[in-house]
Scaffold this motif. Sequence first.
Motif, PDB file in Angstrom:
ATOM      1  N   ARG A  52      70.150  14.711 -14.550  1.00  0.00           N
ATOM      2  CA  ARG A  52      69.582  13.361 -14.501  1.00  0.00           C
ATOM      3  C   ARG A  52      70.110  12.601 -13.289  1.00  0.00           C
ATOM      4  NH1 ARG A  52      69.982  13.709 -20.025  1.00  0.00           N
ATOM      5  NH2 ARG A  52      72.046  12.754 -20.089  1.00  0.00           N
ATOM      6  N   THR A  53      71.399  12.742 -13.008  1.00  0.00           N
ATOM      7  CA  THR A  53      71.982  12.096 -11.827  1.00  0.00           C
ATOM      8  C   THR A  53      71.300  12.596 -10.563  1.00  0.00           C
ATOM      9  OG1 THR A  53      74.119  11.855 -12.926  1.00  0.00           O
ATOM     10  CG2 THR A  53      74.127  11.747 -10.525  1.00  0.00           C
ATOM     11  N   ALA A  54      71.071  13.900 -10.491  1.00  0.00           N
ATOM     12  CA  ALA A  54      70.414  14.497  -9.328  1.00  0.00           C
ATOM     13  C   ALA A  54      68.977  13.998  -9.195  1.00  0.00           C
ATOM     14  CB  ALA A  54      70.438  16.019  -9.435  1.00  0.00           C
ATOM     15  N   ALA A  55      68.256  13.938 -10.295  1.00  0.00           N
ATOM     16  CA  ALA A  55      66.873  13.454 -10.265  1.00  0.00           C
ATOM     17  C   ALA A  55      66.814  11.999  -9.809  1.00  0.00           C
ATOM     18  CB  ALA A  55      66.236  13.612 -11.637  1.00  0.00           C
ATOM     19  N   ASN A  56      67.735  11.188 -10.314  1.00  0.00           N
ATOM     20  CA  ASN A  56      67.784   9.786  -9.894  1.00  0.00           C
ATOM     21  C   ASN A  56      68.092   9.670  -8.403  1.00  0.00           C
ATOM     22  OD1 ASN A  56      67.193   8.870 -12.446  1.00  0.00           O
ATOM     23  ND2 ASN A  56      69.335   8.566 -13.021  1.00  0.00           N
ATOM     24  N   ALA A  57      68.978  10.506  -7.903  1.00  0.00           N
ATOM     25  CA  ALA A  57      69.322  10.488  -6.476  1.00  0.00           C
ATOM     26  C   ALA A  57      68.117  10.863  -5.620  1.00  0.00           C
ATOM     27  CB  ALA A  57      70.486  11.442  -6.198  1.00  0.00           C
ATOM     28  N   LEU A  58      67.342  11.835  -6.074  1.00  0.00           N
ATOM     29  CA  LEU A  58      66.163  12.239  -5.314  1.00  0.00           C
ATOM     30  C   LEU A  58      65.089  11.153  -5.311  1.00  0.00           C
ATOM     31  CD1 LEU A  58      65.812  15.978  -6.355  1.00  0.00           C
ATOM     32  CD2 LEU A  58      66.422  15.093  -4.109  1.00  0.00           C
ATOM     33  N   ASN A  59      65.011  10.382  -6.374  1.00  0.00           N
ATOM     34  CA  ASN A  59      64.001   9.324  -6.471  1.00  0.00           C
ATOM     35  C   ASN A  59      64.411   8.025  -5.795  1.00  0.00           C
ATOM     36  OD1 ASN A  59      62.066  10.805  -7.914  1.00  0.00           O
ATOM     37  ND2 ASN A  59      63.160  10.459  -9.824  1.00  0.00           N
ATOM     38  N   ASP A  60      65.675   7.897  -5.444  1.00  0.00           N
ATOM     39  CA  ASP A  60      66.183   6.680  -4.809  1.00  0.00           C
ATOM     40  C   ASP A  60      65.957   6.769  -3.298  1.00  0.00           C
ATOM     41  OD1 ASP A  60      67.584   4.507  -3.834  1.00  0.00           O
ATOM     42  OD2 ASP A  60      69.340   4.851  -5.090  1.00  0.00           O
ATOM     43  N   GLY A  61      65.252   5.829  -2.750  1.00  0.00           N
ATOM     44  CA  GLY A  61      64.935   5.837  -1.323  1.00  0.00           C
ATOM     45  C   GLY A  61      66.136   5.676  -0.418  1.00  0.00           C
ATOM     46  N   ARG A  62      67.260   5.229  -0.948  1.00  0.00           N
ATOM     47  CA  ARG A  62      68.461   5.001  -0.129  1.00  0.00           C
ATOM     48  C   ARG A  62      69.352   6.231  -0.019  1.00  0.00           C
ATOM     49  NH1 ARG A  62      70.870   0.466  -3.687  1.00  0.00           N
ATOM     50  NH2 ARG A  62      70.081   1.964  -5.179  1.00  0.00           N
ATOM     51  N   THR A  63      69.012   7.297  -0.701  1.00  0.00           N
ATOM     52  CA  THR A  63      69.854   8.493  -0.746  1.00  0.00           C
ATOM     53  C   THR A  63      69.838   9.224   0.595  1.00  0.00           C
ATOM     54  OG1 THR A  63      69.346   8.718  -3.093  1.00  0.00           O
ATOM     55  CG2 THR A  63      70.243  10.650  -1.999  1.00  0.00           C
ATOM     56  N   SER A  64      71.008   9.650   1.045  1.00  0.00           N
ATOM     57  CA  SER A  64      71.113  10.364   2.323  1.00  0.00           C
ATOM     58  C   SER A  64      70.573  11.783   2.198  1.00  0.00           C
ATOM     59  CB  SER A  64      72.576  10.418   2.771  1.00  0.00           C
ATOM     60  OG  SER A  64      73.310  11.290   1.928  1.00  0.00           O
ATOM     61  N   ALA A  65      70.303  12.396   3.327  1.00  0.00           N
ATOM     62  CA  ALA A  65      69.769  13.759   3.347  1.00  0.00           C
ATOM     63  C   ALA A  65      70.763  14.750   2.736  1.00  0.00           C
ATOM     64  CB  ALA A  65      69.441  14.166   4.783  1.00  0.00           C
ATOM     65  N   GLY A  66      72.041  14.559   2.996  1.00  0.00           N
ATOM     66  CA  GLY A  66      73.057  15.457   2.436  1.00  0.00           C
ATOM     67  C   GLY A  66      73.120  15.378   0.921  1.00  0.00           C
ATOM     68  N   THR A  67      73.039  14.162   0.402  1.00  0.00           N
ATOM     69  CA  THR A  67      73.065  13.982  -1.046  1.00  0.00           C
ATOM     70  C   THR A  67      71.809  14.563  -1.674  1.00  0.00           C
ATOM     71  OG1 THR A  67      74.406  11.992  -0.812  1.00  0.00           O
ATOM     72  CG2 THR A  67      73.285  12.289  -2.910  1.00  0.00           C
ATOM     73  N   LYS A  68      70.676  14.422  -0.992  1.00  0.00           N
ATOM     74  CA  LYS A  68      69.432  15.006  -1.500  1.00  0.00           C
ATOM     75  C   LYS A  68      69.522  16.533  -1.537  1.00  0.00           C
ATOM     76  CE  LYS A  68      66.188  11.333  -0.646  1.00  0.00           C
ATOM     77  NZ  LYS A  68      64.876  10.957  -0.133  1.00  0.00           N
ATOM     78  N   ALA A  69      70.161  17.124  -0.542  1.00  0.00           N
ATOM     79  CA  ALA A  69      70.337  18.585  -0.532  1.00  0.00           C
ATOM     80  C   ALA A  69      71.193  19.022  -1.718  1.00  0.00           C
ATOM     81  CB  ALA A  69      70.974  19.029   0.780  1.00  0.00           C
ATOM     82  N   LEU A  70      72.247  18.278  -1.984  1.00  0.00           N
ATOM     83  CA  LEU A  70      73.111  18.587  -3.130  1.00  0.00           C
ATOM     84  C   LEU A  70      72.344  18.415  -4.439  1.00  0.00           C
ATOM     85  CD1 LEU A  70      76.371  16.806  -1.964  1.00  0.00           C
ATOM     86  CD2 LEU A  70      75.961  19.270  -2.052  1.00  0.00           C
ATOM     87  N   ALA A  71      71.563  17.351  -4.531  1.00  0.00           N
ATOM     88  CA  ALA A  71      70.782  17.101  -5.746  1.00  0.00           C
ATOM     89  C   ALA A  71      69.773  18.215  -5.980  1.00  0.00           C
ATOM     90  CB  ALA A  71      70.070  15.754  -5.637  1.00  0.00           C
ATOM     91  N   GLY A  72      69.138  18.673  -4.933  1.00  0.00           N
ATOM     92  CA  GLY A  72      68.179  19.774  -5.062  1.00  0.00           C
ATOM     93  C   GLY A  72      68.849  21.046  -5.540  1.00  0.00           C
ATOM     94  N   SER A  73      70.018  21.323  -5.016  1.00  0.00           N
ATOM     95  CA  SER A  73      70.761  22.503  -5.438  1.00  0.00           C
ATOM     96  C   SER A  73      71.146  22.416  -6.908  1.00  0.00           C
ATOM     97  CB  SER A  73      72.018  22.665  -4.580  1.00  0.00           C
ATOM     98  OG  SER A  73      72.788  23.757  -5.020  1.00  0.00           O
ATOM     99  N   VAL A  74      71.621  21.246  -7.310  1.00  0.00           N
ATOM    100  CA  VAL A  74      72.029  21.047  -8.699  1.00  0.00           C
ATOM    101  C   VAL A  74      70.834  21.214  -9.639  1.00  0.00           C
ATOM    102  CG1 VAL A  74      72.835  19.289 -10.324  1.00  0.00           C
ATOM    103  CG2 VAL A  74      74.055  19.645  -8.185  1.00  0.00           C
ATOM    104  N   LEU A  75      69.684  20.665  -9.257  1.00  0.00           N
ATOM    105  CA  LEU A  75      68.496  20.788 -10.105  1.00  0.00           C
ATOM    106  C   LEU A  75      67.981  22.223 -10.167  1.00  0.00           C
ATOM    107  CD1 LEU A  75      66.478  17.550  -9.353  1.00  0.00           C
ATOM    108  CD2 LEU A  75      67.625  18.181 -11.467  1.00  0.00           C
ATOM    109  N   THR A  76      68.106  22.947  -9.093  1.00  0.00           N
ATOM    110  CA  THR A  76      67.682  24.350  -9.073  1.00  0.00           C
ATOM    111  C   THR A  76      68.498  25.174 -10.055  1.00  0.00           C
ATOM    112  OG1 THR A  76      67.018  24.175  -6.765  1.00  0.00           O
ATOM    113  CG2 THR A  76      67.413  26.385  -7.598  1.00  0.00           C
ATOM    114  N   GLN A  77      69.727  24.770 -10.274  1.00  0.00           N
ATOM    115  CA  GLN A  77      70.630  25.520 -11.152  1.00  0.00           C
ATOM    116  C   GLN A  77      70.568  25.044 -12.598  1.00  0.00           C
ATOM    117  OE1 GLN A  77      74.491  25.909  -9.107  1.00  0.00           O
ATOM    118  NE2 GLN A  77      73.334  25.287  -7.324  1.00  0.00           N
ATOM    119  N   ARG A  78      69.573  24.248 -12.920  1.00  0.00           N
ATOM    120  CA  ARG A  78      69.376  23.765 -14.295  1.00  0.00           C
ATOM    121  C   ARG A  78      68.368  24.676 -14.980  1.00  0.00           C
ATOM    122  NH1 ARG A  78      71.377  21.820 -18.635  1.00  0.00           N
ATOM    123  NH2 ARG A  78      69.897  20.745 -19.926  1.00  0.00           N
ATOM    124  N   PRO A  79      68.763  25.325 -16.074  1.00  0.00           N
ATOM    125  CA  PRO A  79      67.826  26.204 -16.763  1.00  0.00           C
ATOM    126  C   PRO A  79      66.766  25.401 -17.516  1.00  0.00           C
ATOM    127  CG  PRO A  79      69.821  26.019 -18.036  1.00  0.00           C
ATOM    128  CD  PRO A  79      70.047  25.256 -16.751  1.00  0.00           C
TER     129      PRO A  79
END
Length: 83
Positions: A52-79
């Motif tokens: 949920r934290t990762a999804a919120n970060a991806l939806n927030d327009g203020r999130t940096s590219a590095g944080t978005k990369a981390l969020a994408g990785s975290v979501l990919t690892q969610r079964p």
Amino acid sequence: MAKKHESSGPKVTRTASSVLRDSSASKTAKSLAGSALAQSGTRKVSSATTARTAANALNDGRTSAGTKALAGSVLTQRPGKRK
């Protein structure tokens, strides 16, 4: 059919390490970085809270590219179901 297990790759691991060492990084970024590092080279999966934290970060327009990369990785690892 065998389950496919994802883990954080070297690029995400380097980004996570940089974020954790950055004193000005946000709490969200550090949380996602810690999760990504914990899942590096393991079969660990992201918790629902972290996802949920990762999804919120991806939806927030203020999130940096590095944080978005981390969020994408975290979501990919969610079964579970993916749309």
